[in-house]
Design a protein around this motif. Structure first.
Motif, short mmCIF file in Angstrom:
data_model
loop_
_atom_site.label_atom_id
_atom_site.label_comp_id
_atom_site.label_asym_id
_atom_site.label_seq_id
_atom_site.Cartn_x
_atom_site.Cartn_y
_atom_site.Cartn_z
N ILE A 127 12.84 -1.65 9.90
CA ILE A 127 11.62 -1.66 10.52
C ILE A 127 10.52 -1.88 10.38
N PRO A 128 10.28 -0.17 9.09
CA PRO A 128 8.57 -0.44 8.67
C PRO A 128 8.46 -1.42 7.72
N ALA A 129 9.38 -1.60 7.58
CA ALA A 129 9.02 -3.59 6.42
C ALA A 129 9.04 -3.66 7.65
N LEU A 130 9.12 -3.89 9.10
CA LEU A 130 8.31 -5.47 9.20
C LEU A 130 7.37 -5.22 10.11
N LEU A 131 6.91 -3.66 10.71
CA LEU A 131 5.54 -2.61 11.23
C LEU A 131 5.05 -3.01 10.28
N LEU A 132 5.36 -2.87 8.90
CA LEU A 132 4.22 -2.99 7.90
C LEU A 132 3.40 -4.25 7.78
N GLY A 135 0.50 -5.06 10.80
CA GLY A 135 0.09 -4.36 10.42
C GLY A 135 -1.20 -5.29 8.79
N ALA A 136 -0.06 -5.83 8.42
CA ALA A 136 -0.90 -6.22 7.25
C ALA A 136 -1.76 -7.22 8.36
N ILE A 137 -1.39 -8.03 8.50
CA ILE A 137 -1.91 -8.84 9.67
C ILE A 137 -2.80 -8.78 10.36
#
Length: 434
Positions: A127-132, A135-137
């Motif tokens: 989940i946090p990996a997906l949010l990261l 966010g980077a995009i």
């Protein structure tokens, strides 16, 4: 060794050690139901033979890399000078919150039966990996980066957006001038070794060394043993991780509110005293009450030692922990900022590796003296900060040379001498032309 070579093995617990091993090459006995390898360095794939494992704890390990250390530089470049420290440490706060939530998830999933606990814990990390990734995009480039790449109008638009005002001309012109100077530097790593860049380089390298040699690893590795003494038994590593994680979060919040008010130096000096005293107290108690042939640390003393551990962790979390990254990110000039931050990260990882490899042997030889060893480094850090680390709060990055380095009692000689040498070289070139 092969975990579970004994066919009757049910529980494997090597938490609190500093082993480094390829997790994918470990063979597990079919009888193992509990595997705790927290606070170790592991890498590789998950091993074969985990069919019967109902609880797997791999918290506080370095599984596959580091958090991008470009983040402090990014935040320092976009933040207004008056809140640069707080915004930069906000990144550290999110890291500590993430660690705390991970520990709470591990503690909660530990109660799930049927082998789904560790799978759920591992899966939730997506989940946090997906949010990261999202966010980077969505995040924009910094005005410094856009201007340096020739996209001046876009850089000006981004500057207006992040400042929330239309009149950004003075700051914009400063960024353009800094970019012009930076483009004249063809070899940033070579330029980093010039005399005028010695102050930033020495301070950045020293802070990374002190960050690792002030004993945070000793505290984190020793915490499960202390909590086990308190009677937490098999959940000792989880309890210690949750408590120290909570202290980490609260102390980082303190740093956010105080770093731009009291300044970097004050936080480092106060924390130096706090870390020094707490480690000396821990060493004295363990030296008197714990010997090679006894572990007669009473519950009262154990509680007191745990309090000292929390006092140490709090001091580290609002000082050298986040400031070890903040100060280098805001002191290097634009022409050497990327090279300087690269050296900073490299030194940090190098001494993290040194401590990781040497800690277990040092603990065996020094015993309680390991805390005296690290307290000595805390003392040296405090002396270094008192004499050689200048205050950088509320000072724009583009004005560091004039307002910080040229005003410092020691470092100004490096800036002035290098400036004089450049004038002599330019004068020589002019004479040659005539």
């Amino acid at each position: 060794m092969l975990f579970g070579s004994n066919k009757k093995t049910l529980v494997i617990d090597i938490s609190g050690n500093n082993f480094e091993f390829d997790f994918g090459k470990i063979e597990l006995s079919k009888t193992i139901t509990t595997l705790d390898v927290s606070h170790n360095k592991i890498y590789g794939n998950f091993p074969m033979g985990m069919e019967n494992v109902t609880f797997l704890n791999v918290s506080y390990n370095r599984l596959c890399g580091e958090i991008p250390k470009a983040v402090p530089v990014f935040l320092s470049e976009i933040a207004p000078s008056r809140i640069r420290g707080a915004l930069n440490i906000l990144f550290q706060l999110n890291v500590t919150i993430g660690i705390l939530f991970a520990n709470l998830v591990n503690y909660g999933t530990n109660k799930i039966k049927g082998g789904w606990g560790w799978r759920l814990s591992l899966g939730l990390a997506g989940i946090p990996a997906l949010l990261l990734t999202l966010g980077a995009i969505l995040v924009v480039d910094t005005p410094n980066s856009l201007i340096e790449r020739g996209r001046t109008e876009e850089g000006k638009a981004v500057l207006k957006k992040i400042r929330g005002i239309d009149n950004v001309e003075p700051e914009f012109l400063e960024l353009v001038e800094a970019s012009r100077i930076a483009k004249e530097v063809k070899h940033p790593f070579r330029n980093l070794l010039k005399r005028k860049n010695h102050p930033q380089l020495v301070i950045s390298v020293a802070l990374q060394i002190f960050q690792q040699f002030t004993g945070i690893n000793a505290i984190m590795f020793y915490a499960p043993v202390l909590f086990n003494t308190l009677g937490f038994k098999n959940d000792a590593s989880l309890y210690s991780a949750v408590i120290t994680g909570a202290v980490n979060v609260l102390s980082t919040i303190v740093s956010i509110y105080s770093v731009d008010k009291v300044g970097r130096r004050m936080l480092l000096l106060e924390a130096g005293v706090q870390m020094f005293l707490s480690q000396v107290v821990i060493a004295i108690i363990l030296g008197i009450k714990v010997t090679d042939h006894s572990d007669n640390l009473s519950k009262g003393y154990a509680i007191f030692v745990v309090i000292m551990v929390c006092i140490y962790v709090s001091a580290f979390a609002w000082s050298i922990g986040p400031l070890g990254w903040l100060i280098p990110s805001e002191t290097f000039p634009l022409e050497t900022r990327s090279a300087g931050q690269s050296v900073t990260v490299c030194v940090n990882l190098l001494f993290t590796f040194v401590i990781a490899q040497a800690f277990l042997s040092m603990l065996c030889h020094f015993k309680f003296g390991i805390f005296l060893f690290f307290s000595g480094w805390v003392f040296m850090m405090s002396i270094f900060v008192f004499f050689l680390v200048p205050e950088t709060k509320n000072i724009p990055i583009e004005e560091m040379i004039e307002r910080v380095w040229k005003q410092h009692w020691f470092w100004k000689r490096f800036i002035e001498d290098d400036h004089d040498n450049e004038k002599i070289e330019n004068a020589g070139n002019c004479n040659f032309l005539f």
